[in-house]
Structure formats: structure tokens, C-alpha cells
Scaffold this motif. Structure first.
Motif, PDB file in Angstrom:
ATOM      1  N   GLN A 105       0.828  -1.208   0.000  1.00  0.00           N
ATOM      2  CA  GLN A 105       0.000   0.000   0.000  1.00  0.00           C
ATOM      3  C   GLN A 105       0.862   1.257   0.000  1.00  0.00           C
ATOM      4  OE1 GLN A 105      -2.242  -1.230   3.497  1.00  0.00           O
ATOM      5  NE2 GLN A 105      -4.135  -1.239   2.289  1.00  0.00           N
ATOM      6  N   VAL A 106       1.950   1.237   0.743  1.00  0.00           N
ATOM      7  CA  VAL A 106       2.865   2.379   0.757  1.00  0.00           C
ATOM      8  C   VAL A 106       3.510   2.530  -0.620  1.00  0.00           C
ATOM      9  CG1 VAL A 106       4.920   3.403   1.809  1.00  0.00           C
ATOM     10  CG2 VAL A 106       3.280   2.170   3.244  1.00  0.00           C
ATOM     11  N   ALA A 107       3.847   1.415  -1.264  1.00  0.00           N
ATOM     12  CA  ALA A 107       4.409   1.472  -2.622  1.00  0.00           C
ATOM     13  C   ALA A 107       3.391   2.080  -3.587  1.00  0.00           C
ATOM     14  CB  ALA A 107       4.824   0.073  -3.078  1.00  0.00           C
ATOM     15  N   GLU A 108       2.111   1.761  -3.411  1.00  0.00           N
ATOM     16  CA  GLU A 108       1.069   2.350  -4.265  1.00  0.00           C
ATOM     17  C   GLU A 108       0.974   3.856  -4.044  1.00  0.00           C
ATOM     18  OE1 GLU A 108      -2.235  -0.089  -3.109  1.00  0.00           O
ATOM     19  OE2 GLU A 108      -1.766  -1.621  -4.613  1.00  0.00           O
ATOM     20  N   LEU A 109       1.160   4.299  -2.802  1.00  0.00           N
ATOM     21  CA  LEU A 109       1.214   5.728  -2.493  1.00  0.00           C
ATOM     22  C   LEU A 109       2.380   6.369  -3.245  1.00  0.00           C
ATOM     23  CD1 LEU A 109       1.090   7.379   0.999  1.00  0.00           C
ATOM     24  CD2 LEU A 109       3.117   7.597  -0.378  1.00  0.00           C
ATOM     25  N   GLN A 110       3.546   5.730  -3.191  1.00  0.00           N
ATOM     26  CA  GLN A 110       4.717   6.248  -3.903  1.00  0.00           C
ATOM     27  C   GLN A 110       4.466   6.286  -5.408  1.00  0.00           C
ATOM     28  OE1 GLN A 110       7.832   3.591  -2.598  1.00  0.00           O
ATOM     29  NE2 GLN A 110       8.306   4.840  -0.812  1.00  0.00           N
ATOM     30  N   LEU A 111       3.798   5.279  -5.903  1.00  0.00           N
ATOM     31  CA  LEU A 111       3.471   5.230  -7.329  1.00  0.00           C
ATOM     32  C   LEU A 111       2.586   6.413  -7.712  1.00  0.00           C
ATOM     33  CD1 LEU A 111       3.583   3.695 -10.030  1.00  0.00           C
ATOM     34  CD2 LEU A 111       1.628   2.340  -9.226  1.00  0.00           C
ATOM     35  N   GLU A 112       1.612   6.716  -6.877  1.00  0.00           N
ATOM     36  CA  GLU A 112       0.710   7.847  -7.142  1.00  0.00           C
ATOM     37  C   GLU A 112       1.490   9.156  -7.175  1.00  0.00           C
ATOM     38  OE1 GLU A 112      -2.520   9.110  -8.643  1.00  0.00           O
ATOM     39  OE2 GLU A 112      -2.506   7.046  -7.923  1.00  0.00           O
ATOM     40  N   PHE A 113       2.411   9.328  -6.235  1.00  0.00           N
ATOM     41  CA  PHE A 113       3.246  10.532  -6.251  1.00  0.00           C
ATOM     42  C   PHE A 113       4.112  10.570  -7.514  1.00  0.00           C
ATOM     43  CE2 PHE A 113       3.007  11.014  -1.410  1.00  0.00           C
ATOM     44  CZ  PHE A 113       2.160  12.106  -1.494  1.00  0.00           C
ATOM     45  N   GLY A 114       4.630   9.432  -7.915  1.00  0.00           N
ATOM     46  CA  GLY A 114       5.421   9.365  -9.146  1.00  0.00           C
ATOM     47  C   GLY A 114       4.606   9.793 -10.351  1.00  0.00           C
ATOM     48  N   ARG A 115       3.357   9.378 -10.395  1.00  0.00           N
ATOM     49  CA  ARG A 115       2.465   9.766 -11.503  1.00  0.00           C
ATOM     50  C   ARG A 115       2.201  11.266 -11.514  1.00  0.00           C
ATOM     51  NH1 ARG A 115      -1.416   4.597 -10.626  1.00  0.00           N
ATOM     52  NH2 ARG A 115      -0.309   3.195 -12.025  1.00  0.00           N
ATOM     53  N   LEU A 116       2.288  11.885 -10.320  1.00  0.00           N
ATOM     54  CA  LEU A 116       2.100  13.334 -10.227  1.00  0.00           C
ATOM     55  C   LEU A 116       3.392  14.098 -10.531  1.00  0.00           C
ATOM     56  CD1 LEU A 116      -0.117  13.500  -7.008  1.00  0.00           C
ATOM     57  CD2 LEU A 116      -0.824  14.074  -9.343  1.00  0.00           C
ATOM     58  N   GLY A 117       4.452  13.366 -10.873  1.00  0.00           N
ATOM     59  CA  GLY A 117       5.707  14.000 -11.250  1.00  0.00           C
ATOM     60  C   GLY A 117       6.641  14.283 -10.085  1.00  0.00           C
ATOM     61  N   PHE A 118       6.373  13.703  -8.921  1.00  0.00           N
ATOM     62  CA  PHE A 118       7.236  13.911  -7.775  1.00  0.00           C
ATOM     63  C   PHE A 118       8.566  13.192  -7.993  1.00  0.00           C
ATOM     64  CE2 PHE A 118       3.571  15.604  -5.990  1.00  0.00           C
ATOM     65  CZ  PHE A 118       3.674  15.900  -4.639  1.00  0.00           C
ATOM     66  N   SER A 119       9.646  13.823  -7.569  1.00  0.00           N
ATOM     67  CA  SER A 119      10.968  13.197  -7.612  1.00  0.00           C
ATOM     68  C   SER A 119      11.089  12.236  -6.425  1.00  0.00           C
ATOM     69  CB  SER A 119      12.058  14.271  -7.504  1.00  0.00           C
ATOM     70  OG  SER A 119      12.033  14.854  -6.207  1.00  0.00           O
ATOM     71  N   THR A 120      12.146  11.441  -6.416  1.00  0.00           N
ATOM     72  CA  THR A 120      12.381  10.527  -5.290  1.00  0.00           C
ATOM     73  C   THR A 120      12.445  11.307  -3.986  1.00  0.00           C
ATOM     74  OG1 THR A 120      13.579   8.976  -6.685  1.00  0.00           O
ATOM     75  CG2 THR A 120      13.988   8.831  -4.333  1.00  0.00           C
ATOM     76  N   LYS A 121      13.190  12.402  -3.975  1.00  0.00           N
ATOM     77  CA  LYS A 121      13.316  13.217  -2.766  1.00  0.00           C
ATOM     78  C   LYS A 121      11.949  13.725  -2.310  1.00  0.00           C
ATOM     79  CE  LYS A 121      15.467  17.411  -0.981  1.00  0.00           C
ATOM     80  NZ  LYS A 121      16.230  18.621  -1.305  1.00  0.00           N
ATOM     81  N   GLY A 138      -9.184   7.902   7.362  1.00  0.00           N
ATOM     82  CA  GLY A 138      -9.717   6.588   7.029  1.00  0.00           C
ATOM     83  C   GLY A 138      -9.740   6.309   5.542  1.00  0.00           C
ATOM     84  N   GLU A 139      -9.100   7.143   4.776  1.00  0.00           N
ATOM     85  CA  GLU A 139      -9.051   6.966   3.325  1.00  0.00           C
ATOM     86  C   GLU A 139      -7.877   6.062   2.951  1.00  0.00           C
ATOM     87  OE1 GLU A 139     -11.213   8.111   1.099  1.00  0.00           O
ATOM     88  OE2 GLU A 139     -12.381   9.393   2.450  1.00  0.00           O
ATOM     89  N   GLY A 140      -7.857   5.588   1.721  1.00  0.00           N
ATOM     90  CA  GLY A 140      -6.760   4.767   1.229  1.00  0.00           C
ATOM     91  C   GLY A 140      -5.513   5.602   0.990  1.00  0.00           C
ATOM     92  N   LEU A 141      -4.367   4.931   1.006  1.00  0.00           N
ATOM     93  CA  LEU A 141      -3.102   5.643   0.829  1.00  0.00           C
ATOM     94  C   LEU A 141      -2.968   6.259  -0.559  1.00  0.00           C
ATOM     95  CD1 LEU A 141      -0.425   3.419   2.614  1.00  0.00           C
ATOM     96  CD2 LEU A 141      -1.414   5.568   3.376  1.00  0.00           C
ATOM     97  N   ALA A 142      -3.295   5.507  -1.581  1.00  0.00           N
ATOM     98  CA  ALA A 142      -3.131   6.019  -2.942  1.00  0.00           C
ATOM     99  C   ALA A 142      -4.030   7.234  -3.172  1.00  0.00           C
ATOM    100  CB  ALA A 142      -3.417   4.928  -3.964  1.00  0.00           C
ATOM    101  N   ARG A 143      -5.272   7.155  -2.679  1.00  0.00           N
ATOM    102  CA  ARG A 143      -6.200   8.279  -2.845  1.00  0.00           C
ATOM    103  C   ARG A 143      -5.712   9.486  -2.032  1.00  0.00           C
ATOM    104  NH1 ARG A 143      -8.980  11.172  -6.014  1.00  0.00           N
ATOM    105  NH2 ARG A 143     -10.941  11.949  -5.225  1.00  0.00           N
ATOM    106  N   SER A 144      -5.221   9.238  -0.828  1.00  0.00           N
ATOM    107  CA  SER A 144      -4.685  10.323  -0.006  1.00  0.00           C
ATOM    108  C   SER A 144      -3.494  10.990  -0.696  1.00  0.00           C
ATOM    109  CB  SER A 144      -4.262   9.798   1.368  1.00  0.00           C
ATOM    110  OG  SER A 144      -5.384   9.317   2.078  1.00  0.00           O
ATOM    111  N   ALA A 145      -2.645  10.172  -1.320  1.00  0.00           N
ATOM    112  CA  ALA A 145      -1.493  10.715  -2.047  1.00  0.00           C
ATOM    113  C   ALA A 145      -1.949  11.559  -3.231  1.00  0.00           C
ATOM    114  CB  ALA A 145      -0.589   9.582  -2.524  1.00  0.00           C
ATOM    115  N   GLU A 146      -2.959  11.071  -3.934  1.00  0.00           N
ATOM    116  CA  GLU A 146      -3.466  11.814  -5.089  1.00  0.00           C
ATOM    117  C   GLU A 146      -3.987  13.190  -4.662  1.00  0.00           C
ATOM    118  OE1 GLU A 146      -7.035  11.486  -8.425  1.00  0.00           O
ATOM    119  OE2 GLU A 146      -6.649   9.789  -7.095  1.00  0.00           O
ATOM    120  N   ILE A 147      -4.792  13.235  -3.609  1.00  0.00           N
ATOM    121  CA  ILE A 147      -5.376  14.499  -3.152  1.00  0.00           C
ATOM    122  C   ILE A 147      -4.296  15.415  -2.556  1.00  0.00           C
ATOM    123  CG2 ILE A 147      -6.984  15.543  -1.497  1.00  0.00           C
ATOM    124  CD1 ILE A 147      -8.385  14.086  -3.815  1.00  0.00           C
ATOM    125  N   ALA A 148      -3.471  14.873  -1.664  1.00  0.00           N
ATOM    126  CA  ALA A 148      -2.438  15.701  -1.021  1.00  0.00           C
ATOM    127  C   ALA A 148      -1.418  16.196  -2.043  1.00  0.00           C
ATOM    128  CB  ALA A 148      -1.740  14.905   0.077  1.00  0.00           C
TER     129      ALA A 148
END
Length: 183
Positions: A105-121, A138-148
Motif C-alpha cells: 500500500q505504501v508502494a502504491e502511495l509512492q506510485l501515485e506521487f510518481g504519476r504526479l511528477g514527484f521526484s524521489t526526494k 480513514g481513506e486509502g493511501l493512494a487516494r490520499s497521495a493523489e489528493i495531497a
């Protein structure tokens, strides 16, 4: 200049190719282990306890393979170097073992940030705060990453500000009838 850019492109392509090749080897090994575990399980079906143990092993191997596939996607999308990929993987594994979320799930969060163009840092700076947001809402990690991540980008803020952004989002949601999706 064009020759230098060509060399850089070739070097990046070679590094990405090497990463994908190494991850492919790991995937093959995990798949072989999964097949072996399944074969052992089929052989020991007569013993209920052994079947449960084999089933648990199969589930662990499956989860490892899914985590590995997601991390491969993270590496490819972010264009992470081998060192950066290792840092991302360690972060996902650590948060997966110290929070209510799995490493996958944490990897999916990272994937979502990657899709938003975030660098590794930027991903590493944002991950913990986003895990906290998901926990609070209480939301999912990937959705939280997308919104944040989208909110951070919309206000043209640095990733080091993610804690402030997620705290503000969580406070707004907790003090209203809003959900993360309606936010």
C-alpha cells in the motif's frame, strides 16, 4: 550539446534497463518460489495444519511479488537511480512494518506521487505525512497521495510543506462533513 544529451539519455536508459532487468530476475525467483510452495501444498493436502502453513507461505510470496511489481512501476515512472530506488523501497518496507498499512500500500502511495511528477526526494519527504493523513481520515493511501499531492502542486508548494498541507486537509475534513473525495 546534443552529443552530451545523447550520452545522458543512453546512460539513463541503461540504468533503467538494468533496474528492470534486476527486478525481473527477482520476479522470476519469487514466481518460482510461489510455484514450489503451491506444489508442496498440493502434496501435503492431506494434513490440514500443513495445508494452512503452505497457504500462508503462498500468501506471503504473493504479497512479496505484488510489492515487487508495484515497486518496479515506481522505479520506472520516477526514473529512480538504483540508489534512489533502494531508498524508496526501504521507506515502503519500513512504513509497511510500522503502520497499519502494508508495504504494498505504501508502494502504491509512492506510485501515485510518481504519476504526479514527484521526484524521489519529494516522494520521501511526502510519504509519512500522507500516511498520517490516510490514518486520520480513514481513506486509502493512494487516494490520499493523489489528493495531497495535487493540493501541494496546485499551491506550488515545496514537498517539505507536505506535513502542513496534510494537517490542514485533515483538520478541514475532521471539522466538517466533508470526505477526502468531496474535499
Amino acid at each position: 550539446m546534443a552529443q552530451q544529451l545523447g550520452k545522458i539519455y543512453v546512460q539513463i536508459a541503461a540504468n533503467a534497463s538494468q533496474l528492470v532487468n534486476e527486478v525481473g530476475k527477482v520476479n522470476k525467483s519469487l514466481n518460482s518460489l510461489q510455484v514450489a510452495a503451491r506444489n508442496i501444498g498440493n502434496t501435503l493436502l492431506g494434513t490440514f495444519g500443513a495445508y494452512q502453513v503452505i497457504n500462508a507461505i503462498q500468501n506471503v510470496v504473493t504479497l512479496m511479488a505484488e510489492f515487487d511489481r508495484t515497486m518496479t512501476q515506481v522505479g520506472v515512472i520516477t526514473g529512480a537511480s538504483a540508489e534512489d530506488f533502494e531508498r524508496l523501497e526501504k521507506s515502503a518496507l519500513k512504513l509497511g512494518s510500522t503502520t497499519q498499512y502494508t508495504a504494498k500500500q505504501v508502494a502504491e502511495l509512492q506510485l501515485e506521487f510518481g504519476r504526479l511528477g514527484f521526484s524521489t526526494k519529494e516522494i520521501l519527504q511526502s510519504t509519512k505525512a500522507t500516511v498520517d493523513l490516510a490514518t486520520a481520515t480513514g481513506e486509502g493511501l493512494a487516494r490520499s497521495a493523489e489528493i495531497a499531492g495535487s493540493t501541494l502542486r496546485a499551491f506550488n508548494l515545496d514537498a517539505s510543506e507536505m506535513g502542513r498541507v496534510t494537517d490542514t486537509i485533515a483538520a478541514a475534513l475532521n471539522e466538517s462533513a466533508l470526505t477526502l473525495d468531496s474535499f
